[in-house]
Write a protein that holds these residues in place. Structure first.
Motif, PDB file in Angstrom:
ATOM      1  N   GLY A 182     -10.181  -2.950  -4.761  1.00  0.00           N
ATOM      2  CA  GLY A 182      -9.715  -2.027  -6.034  1.00  0.00           C
ATOM      3  C   GLY A 182      -8.446  -1.258  -5.585  1.00  0.00           C
ATOM      4  O   GLY A 182      -7.535  -0.969  -6.486  1.00  0.00           O
ATOM      5  N   GLY A 183      -8.388  -0.680  -4.615  1.00  0.00           N
ATOM      6  CA  GLY A 183      -7.503   0.496  -4.353  1.00  0.00           C
ATOM      7  C   GLY A 183      -6.138  -0.321  -4.224  1.00  0.00           C
ATOM      8  O   GLY A 183      -5.158   0.258  -4.805  1.00  0.00           O
ATOM      9  N   PRO A 184      -5.620  -1.520  -3.573  1.00  0.00           N
ATOM     10  CA  PRO A 184      -4.342  -1.901  -3.456  1.00  0.00           C
ATOM     11  C   PRO A 184      -4.361  -2.435  -4.819  1.00  0.00           C
ATOM     12  O   PRO A 184      -2.837  -2.256  -5.348  1.00  0.00           O
ATOM     13  CB  PRO A 184      -4.631  -3.068  -2.568  1.00  0.00           C
ATOM     14  CG  PRO A 184      -5.695  -2.628  -1.643  1.00  0.00           C
ATOM     15  CD  PRO A 184      -6.648  -2.153  -2.313  1.00  0.00           C
ATOM     16  N   ALA A 185      -5.178  -2.980  -5.420  1.00  0.00           N
ATOM     17  CA  ALA A 185      -4.789  -3.415  -7.080  1.00  0.00           C
ATOM     18  C   ALA A 185      -4.568  -2.352  -8.071  1.00  0.00           C
ATOM     19  O   ALA A 185      -3.376  -2.360  -8.797  1.00  0.00           O
ATOM     20  CB  ALA A 185      -6.062  -4.136  -7.590  1.00  0.00           C
ATOM     21  N   VAL A 186      -5.019  -1.120  -7.777  1.00  0.00           N
ATOM     22  CA  VAL A 186      -4.686   0.023  -8.544  1.00  0.00           C
ATOM     23  C   VAL A 186      -3.191   0.599  -8.486  1.00  0.00           C
ATOM     24  O   VAL A 186      -2.297   0.806  -9.182  1.00  0.00           O
ATOM     25  CB  VAL A 186      -5.690   1.405  -8.330  1.00  0.00           C
ATOM     26  CG1 VAL A 186      -5.190   2.575  -9.140  1.00  0.00           C
ATOM     27  CG2 VAL A 186      -6.952   0.921  -8.923  1.00  0.00           C
ATOM     28  N   VAL A 187      -3.038   0.622  -7.061  1.00  0.00           N
ATOM     29  CA  VAL A 187      -1.615   0.969  -6.637  1.00  0.00           C
ATOM     30  C   VAL A 187      -0.280  -0.165  -7.390  1.00  0.00           C
ATOM     31  O   VAL A 187       0.596   0.589  -7.845  1.00  0.00           O
ATOM     32  CB  VAL A 187      -1.222   0.776  -4.987  1.00  0.00           C
ATOM     33  CG1 VAL A 187       0.255   0.742  -4.763  1.00  0.00           C
ATOM     34  CG2 VAL A 187      -2.135   1.726  -4.267  1.00  0.00           C
ATOM     35  N   GLY A 235      -5.107  -8.403 -12.565  1.00  0.00           N
ATOM     36  CA  GLY A 235      -5.554  -8.088 -11.196  1.00  0.00           C
ATOM     37  C   GLY A 235      -7.022  -7.823 -11.161  1.00  0.00           C
ATOM     38  O   GLY A 235      -7.526  -7.476 -12.152  1.00  0.00           O
ATOM     39  N   SER A 236      -7.686  -8.036  -9.982  1.00  0.00           N
ATOM     40  CA  SER A 236      -8.951  -7.750  -9.697  1.00  0.00           C
ATOM     41  C   SER A 236      -9.230  -7.192  -8.581  1.00  0.00           C
ATOM     42  O   SER A 236      -8.161  -7.358  -7.551  1.00  0.00           O
ATOM     43  CB  SER A 236     -10.093  -8.878  -9.910  1.00  0.00           C
ATOM     44  OG  SER A 236      -9.865  -9.825  -8.894  1.00  0.00           O
ATOM     45  N   ALA A 237     -10.479  -6.673  -8.000  1.00  0.00           N
ATOM     46  CA  ALA A 237     -10.756  -6.194  -6.867  1.00  0.00           C
ATOM     47  C   ALA A 237     -10.860  -7.324  -5.736  1.00  0.00           C
ATOM     48  O   ALA A 237     -11.268  -7.109  -4.380  1.00  0.00           O
ATOM     49  CB  ALA A 237     -11.915  -5.295  -6.682  1.00  0.00           C
ATOM     50  N   GLY A 238     -10.959  -8.756  -6.104  1.00  0.00           N
ATOM     51  CA  GLY A 238     -11.120 -10.029  -5.380  1.00  0.00           C
ATOM     52  C   GLY A 238     -11.784 -10.899  -6.027  1.00  0.00           C
ATOM     53  O   GLY A 238     -12.534 -10.586  -7.140  1.00  0.00           O
ATOM     54  N   THR A 239     -11.929 -12.150  -5.366  1.00  0.00           N
ATOM     55  CA  THR A 239     -12.332 -13.232  -6.017  1.00  0.00           C
ATOM     56  C   THR A 239     -13.670 -13.220  -6.091  1.00  0.00           C
ATOM     57  O   THR A 239     -14.370 -12.777  -4.826  1.00  0.00           O
ATOM     58  CB  THR A 239     -12.002 -14.513  -5.013  1.00  0.00           C
ATOM     59  OG1 THR A 239     -10.417 -14.688  -5.207  1.00  0.00           O
ATOM     60  CG2 THR A 239     -12.508 -15.883  -5.715  1.00  0.00           C
TER      61      THR A 239
END
Length: 337
Positions: free
Chosen positions: A202-207, A171-175
């Motif tokens: 980054g928040g949703p990715a960490v979850v 995952g990443s914080a976005g493209t």
């Protein structure tokens, strides 16, 4: 003998002559006034520091760490103005169009050198329309894994990927984010089957990595530092060329993949035509701030290391990274419109 006759001037002519004399007398005063205005030492009024990302984010925090020491060094108030959106390009465009007198500055993230690679059109030229002032802080991305994921080190992960028959999602914080760039750089340098999963921040990715929905995540260090320290996530590697003092036990990816370096830096820029003297004063103030123990501790609390570089050093970073990320984005097919 002919005699010339002096005729009295008309009222209009007398008025025109008087106006010419008045204007002639005012010219030296106007010239002196203009010269004095031009010679007014910088800064002659409050300085606006434009934050190119939303309020409360890491760039905004960096601006507020620097606000007081910068104001103290310049002898003028420093006003923070938030203009987030479009990966930092909205705030950057605002500064590009501002008066080039040193009183409007930009603080932004390393996406500054990624954007020319991923946006087909920008309303400014990143290299020509902005003058570098100072690299103020450096922060790594970090590769973390869910505790149930078998590999615990980067060498183990690379061997696991070599043996894998399917793509390994990360995952990443976005493209186009620095975390995406770090993931794609690892994929390109190793030729291994990693698959990008883009999140909206980054928040949703960490979850999701905490919940085990994805096994791996590249993300900014502050987003997961506490999770790593408490054992909820495994730290595999940091993206900068050297280890970070925030988590000194975590290896740098470059220790396994030579030359690997993705630095999520923070930096200050000015409009391109800003006088060199103004740039030098701001640069010197930021260099001094980088040596201030209070500033250093404040950045460390955010997972970053205070730098405070010369304008030339920042210019070298920009000129090196833009072609590097353009080549990576072209190979990976990363594009935003």
């Amino acid at each position: 003998m002919r005699h010339s006759v002096l005729r009295p001037l008309s009222r209009a002519a007398r008025l025109a002559r008087a106006l010419r004399r008045t204007a002639h007398g005012l010219l030296p005063a106007l010239a002196l006034s203009a010269a004095c205005a031009h010679a007014a030492p910088f800064p002659s009024k409050p300085v606006t520091l434009v934050v190119s990302y939303p309020a409360g984010g890491s760039v905004d925090v960096a601006a507020r760490i620097l606000q007081e020491p910068l104001a103290r060094a310049l002898g003028q108030p420093v006003i923070i103005e938030t203009r987030g959106g479009a990966g930092g390009t909205i705030g950057t465009h605002h500064v590009v169009r501002s008066a080039p007198d040193g009183h409007t500055l930009l603080i932004t993230l390393s996406s500054h050198t990624i954007n020319p690679a991923i946006y087909s059109k920008l309303p400014f030229d990143t290299e020509k329309d902005l003058a570098p002032v100072s690299l103020v802080a450096s922060a790594p991305q970090i590769l973390v894994a869910h505790p149930s994921f078998a590999p615990s080190t980067l060498p183990e992960l690379l061997e696991y990927a070599r043996q894998s028959r399917t793509e390994i999602p990360y995952g990443s914080a976005g493209t186009g984010s620095p975390s995406h760039i770090a993931g794609e750089l690892l994929k390109q340098r190793t030729g291994l089957p990693f698959m990008h999963v883009a999140y909206r921040g980054g928040g949703p990715a960490v979850v999701d990595v905490l919940g085990g929905q994805i096994p791996l995540l590249w993300v900014s260090l502050p987003a997961v530092t506490q999770h790593v320290k408490e054992g909820r996530l495994k730290a595999i590697a940091v993206s900068t060329a050297e280890r970070t003092p925030v988590l000194p036990e975590v290896p740098a990816a470059a220790e396994t993949v030579p030359g690997f370096d993705v630095d999520s830096w923070y930096a200050v820029f000015a409009p391109a035509a800003t006088p060199p003297e103004a740039i030098r004063k701001v640069q010197d103030a930021l260099v001094a701030a980088g040596r201030d123990p209070a500033v250093q501790q404040a950045f460390l609390a955010q997972g970053a290391v205070a730098v405070g570089s010369t304008a030339q050093a920042l210019d070298e970073v920009v000129r090196r990274e833009i072609p590097q990320w353009k080549a990576l984005a072209a190979q990976a097919g990363i594009q935003l419109d």
